[in-house]
Design a protein around this motif. Structure first.
Motif, PDB file in Angstrom:
ATOM      1  N   ALA A   1     -11.657  -4.976   8.292  1.00  0.00           N
ATOM      2  CA  ALA A   1     -10.999  -5.899   7.979  1.00  0.00           C
ATOM      3  C   ALA A   1     -11.969  -7.169   7.563  1.00  0.00           C
ATOM      4  O   ALA A   1     -12.787  -7.258   8.306  1.00  0.00           O
ATOM      5  CB  ALA A   1      -9.756  -6.460   8.922  1.00  0.00           C
ATOM      6  N   THR A   2     -11.425  -7.939   6.540  1.00  0.00           N
ATOM      7  CA  THR A   2     -12.117  -9.002   6.336  1.00  0.00           C
ATOM      8  C   THR A   2     -11.650 -10.370   7.325  1.00  0.00           C
ATOM      9  O   THR A   2     -10.623 -10.617   7.159  1.00  0.00           O
ATOM     10  CB  THR A   2     -11.969  -9.476   4.722  1.00  0.00           C
ATOM     11  OG1 THR A   2     -12.294  -8.444   3.939  1.00  0.00           O
ATOM     12  CG2 THR A   2     -12.635 -10.735   4.381  1.00  0.00           C
ATOM     13  N   PRO A   3     -12.746 -10.679   7.844  1.00  0.00           N
ATOM     14  CA  PRO A   3     -12.348 -11.708   8.886  1.00  0.00           C
ATOM     15  C   PRO A   3     -11.560 -13.043   7.997  1.00  0.00           C
ATOM     16  O   PRO A   3     -11.921 -13.238   6.937  1.00  0.00           O
ATOM     17  CB  PRO A   3     -13.681 -12.271   9.627  1.00  0.00           C
ATOM     18  CG  PRO A   3     -14.608 -11.071   9.476  1.00  0.00           C
ATOM     19  CD  PRO A   3     -14.034 -10.549   7.897  1.00  0.00           C
ATOM     20  N   GLY A   4     -10.614 -13.587   8.751  1.00  0.00           N
ATOM     21  CA  GLY A   4      -9.835 -14.754   8.241  1.00  0.00           C
ATOM     22  C   GLY A   4      -8.899 -14.370   7.355  1.00  0.00           C
ATOM     23  O   GLY A   4      -8.183 -15.467   6.735  1.00  0.00           O
ATOM     24  N   THR A   5      -8.463 -13.181   7.229  1.00  0.00           N
ATOM     25  CA  THR A   5      -7.412 -12.787   6.143  1.00  0.00           C
ATOM     26  C   THR A   5      -5.981 -12.428   7.053  1.00  0.00           C
ATOM     27  O   THR A   5      -6.298 -12.023   8.308  1.00  0.00           O
ATOM     28  CB  THR A   5      -7.863 -11.489   5.415  1.00  0.00           C
ATOM     29  OG1 THR A   5      -8.232 -10.403   6.003  1.00  0.00           O
ATOM     30  CG2 THR A   5      -9.084 -11.992   4.372  1.00  0.00           C
ATOM     31  N   SER A   6      -5.085 -11.864   6.382  1.00  0.00           N
ATOM     32  CA  SER A   6      -3.861 -11.178   7.132  1.00  0.00           C
ATOM     33  C   SER A   6      -3.783  -9.984   6.772  1.00  0.00           C
ATOM     34  O   SER A   6      -4.526  -9.459   5.856  1.00  0.00           O
ATOM     35  CB  SER A   6      -2.750 -12.132   6.524  1.00  0.00           C
ATOM     36  OG  SER A   6      -2.829 -13.501   7.013  1.00  0.00           O
ATOM     37  N   ALA A   7      -3.110  -9.222   7.809  1.00  0.00           N
ATOM     38  CA  ALA A   7      -2.759  -7.729   7.603  1.00  0.00           C
ATOM     39  C   ALA A   7      -1.023  -7.712   7.329  1.00  0.00           C
ATOM     40  O   ALA A   7      -0.532  -8.540   7.898  1.00  0.00           O
ATOM     41  CB  ALA A   7      -3.322  -6.952   8.549  1.00  0.00           C
ATOM     42  N   VAL A   8      -0.851  -6.705   6.500  1.00  0.00           N
ATOM     43  CA  VAL A   8       0.474  -6.239   6.604  1.00  0.00           C
ATOM     44  C   VAL A   8       0.633  -4.994   7.315  1.00  0.00           C
ATOM     45  O   VAL A   8      -0.121  -4.044   7.386  1.00  0.00           O
ATOM     46  CB  VAL A   8       0.970  -5.927   5.094  1.00  0.00           C
ATOM     47  CG1 VAL A   8       2.249  -5.215   4.906  1.00  0.00           C
ATOM     48  CG2 VAL A   8       0.739  -6.903   4.046  1.00  0.00           C
ATOM     49  N   VAL A   9       1.436  -5.139   8.517  1.00  0.00           N
ATOM     50  CA  VAL A   9       1.666  -4.207   9.258  1.00  0.00           C
ATOM     51  C   VAL A   9       3.087  -3.509   9.098  1.00  0.00           C
ATOM     52  O   VAL A   9       4.066  -4.359   8.688  1.00  0.00           O
ATOM     53  CB  VAL A   9       1.791  -4.807  10.694  1.00  0.00           C
ATOM     54  CG1 VAL A   9       2.149  -3.749  12.002  1.00  0.00           C
ATOM     55  CG2 VAL A   9       0.444  -5.584  10.946  1.00  0.00           C
ATOM     56  N   MET A  10       3.171  -2.171   9.399  1.00  0.00           N
ATOM     57  CA  MET A  10       4.399  -1.534   9.134  1.00  0.00           C
ATOM     58  C   MET A  10       4.463  -0.489  10.369  1.00  0.00           C
ATOM     59  O   MET A  10       3.478  -0.037  10.787  1.00  0.00           O
ATOM     60  CB  MET A  10       4.364  -0.569   8.021  1.00  0.00           C
ATOM     61  CG  MET A  10       5.618   0.359   7.788  1.00  0.00           C
ATOM     62  SD  MET A  10       5.730   1.566   6.808  1.00  0.00           S
ATOM     63  CE  MET A  10       4.960   2.856   7.869  1.00  0.00           C
ATOM     64  N   ALA A  11       5.674  -0.732  11.055  1.00  0.00           N
ATOM     65  CA  ALA A  11       5.916   0.090  12.321  1.00  0.00           C
ATOM     66  C   ALA A  11       6.915   0.870  11.506  1.00  0.00           C
ATOM     67  O   ALA A  11       8.271   0.411  11.003  1.00  0.00           O
ATOM     68  CB  ALA A  11       6.323  -0.538  13.476  1.00  0.00           C
ATOM     69  N   SER A  12       7.192   2.294  11.992  1.00  0.00           N
ATOM     70  CA  SER A  12       8.247   3.323  11.772  1.00  0.00           C
ATOM     71  C   SER A  12       8.857   4.076  12.727  1.00  0.00           C
ATOM     72  O   SER A  12       8.001   4.301  13.875  1.00  0.00           O
ATOM     73  CB  SER A  12       7.980   4.049  10.428  1.00  0.00           C
ATOM     74  OG  SER A  12       6.988   4.816  10.792  1.00  0.00           O
ATOM     75  N   ARG A  13      10.115   4.174  12.933  1.00  0.00           N
ATOM     76  CA  ARG A  13      10.538   5.216  13.992  1.00  0.00           C
ATOM     77  C   ARG A  13      11.303   6.283  13.089  1.00  0.00           C
ATOM     78  O   ARG A  13      12.052   6.014  12.255  1.00  0.00           O
ATOM     79  CB  ARG A  13      11.402   4.544  14.926  1.00  0.00           C
ATOM     80  CG  ARG A  13      12.145   5.437  15.705  1.00  0.00           C
ATOM     81  CD  ARG A  13      13.264   4.748  16.735  1.00  0.00           C
ATOM     82  NE  ARG A  13      13.746   5.644  17.652  1.00  0.00           N
ATOM     83  CZ  ARG A  13      14.776   6.402  17.360  1.00  0.00           C
ATOM     84  NH1 ARG A  13      15.389   6.545  16.221  1.00  0.00           N
ATOM     85  NH2 ARG A  13      15.526   7.191  18.296  1.00  0.00           N
ATOM     86  N   PHE A  14      11.089   7.589  13.280  1.00  0.00           N
ATOM     87  CA  PHE A  14      11.805   8.642  12.754  1.00  0.00           C
ATOM     88  C   PHE A  14      12.360   9.690  13.593  1.00  0.00           C
ATOM     89  O   PHE A  14      11.623  10.052  14.683  1.00  0.00           O
ATOM     90  CB  PHE A  14      10.611   9.437  11.798  1.00  0.00           C
ATOM     91  CG  PHE A  14      10.074   8.637  10.656  1.00  0.00           C
ATOM     92  CD1 PHE A  14      10.527   8.420   9.567  1.00  0.00           C
ATOM     93  CD2 PHE A  14       8.631   8.494  11.022  1.00  0.00           C
ATOM     94  CE1 PHE A  14       9.897   7.803   8.600  1.00  0.00           C
ATOM     95  CE2 PHE A  14       8.136   7.561  10.053  1.00  0.00           C
ATOM     96  CZ  PHE A  14       8.699   7.275   8.767  1.00  0.00           C
ATOM     97  N   GLU A  15      13.593  10.082  13.564  1.00  0.00           N
ATOM     98  CA  GLU A  15      14.098  11.065  14.451  1.00  0.00           C
ATOM     99  C   GLU A  15      14.585  12.181  13.571  1.00  0.00           C
ATOM    100  O   GLU A  15      15.319  11.987  12.751  1.00  0.00           O
ATOM    101  CB  GLU A  15      15.328  10.353  15.103  1.00  0.00           C
ATOM    102  CG  GLU A  15      16.026  11.365  16.240  1.00  0.00           C
ATOM    103  CD  GLU A  15      17.213  10.714  16.792  1.00  0.00           C
ATOM    104  OE1 GLU A  15      18.028  11.335  17.409  1.00  0.00           O
ATOM    105  OE2 GLU A  15      17.519   9.293  16.758  1.00  0.00           O
ATOM    106  N   VAL A  16      14.215  13.362  13.979  1.00  0.00           N
ATOM    107  CA  VAL A  16      14.587  14.500  13.282  1.00  0.00           C
ATOM    108  C   VAL A  16      15.940  15.112  13.701  1.00  0.00           C
ATOM    109  O   VAL A  16      16.275  14.641  14.797  1.00  0.00           O
ATOM    110  CB  VAL A  16      13.410  15.617  13.262  1.00  0.00           C
ATOM    111  CG1 VAL A  16      12.139  14.938  12.255  1.00  0.00           C
ATOM    112  CG2 VAL A  16      13.061  15.927  14.367  1.00  0.00           C
TER     113      VAL A  16
END
Length: 139
Positions: A12-27
């Motif tokens: 990551a480039t210091p001083g920047t923001s990250a887009v975070v994704m969390a997911s939950r899948f149920e089969v």
């Protein structure tokens, strides 16, 4: 409970923001678990070389028929490009019929806060599931 620990495909480039994704899948059934898990490993291999991927982890709870993903990206465009590329695109369409439920949540965080904790991701996923299940009112 198999967990693939946090990996960092790209710095990551210091001083920047990250887009975070969390997911939950149920089969839908236990019979769907092996296929889902094997397909998720193909996507995991793709992610290890994906441009813009800053980090990722995966939790598999096979007896609960549930899988969780957590990833951080340098931009929403990088995340969307990954999702549109192979094998992710084919896995997504190929597993649709086996899915009982899916939940996604997205947020931004300073890259200095990476890696994201699973406690944070689970709390956000639980809040998203509660929000989605809440009755809507017309005003």
């Amino acid at each position: 409970m198999p967990t693939l620990p946090w990996i960092t495909p790209n710095p990551a480039t210091p001083g920047t923001s990250a887009v975070v994704m969390a997911s939950r899948f149920e089969v839908r059934s236990l019979a769907d678990v092996p296929r889902f898990f094997l397909k998720s490993l193909a996507v995991w291999r793709q992610l290890r070389n994906a441009p813009g991927a800053l980090g990722a982890s995966l939790i598999a709870r096979p007896l609960r028929r549930t899988f969780y993903t957590l990833s951080a990206w340098e931009s929403r465009e990088a995340l969307n490009a990954f999702a549109a590329a192979e094998p992710h695109r084919s896995v997504l369409t190929g597993l649709r019929a086996t899915m009982k439920e899916s939940t996604f949540t997205f947020w931004q965080t300073p890259v200095e806060r990476l890696p994201i904790t699973w406690a944070d991701a689970h709390a956000r996923l639980d809040a998203e599931r509660a929000r989605a299940a809440a009755p809507t009112t017309d005003r």
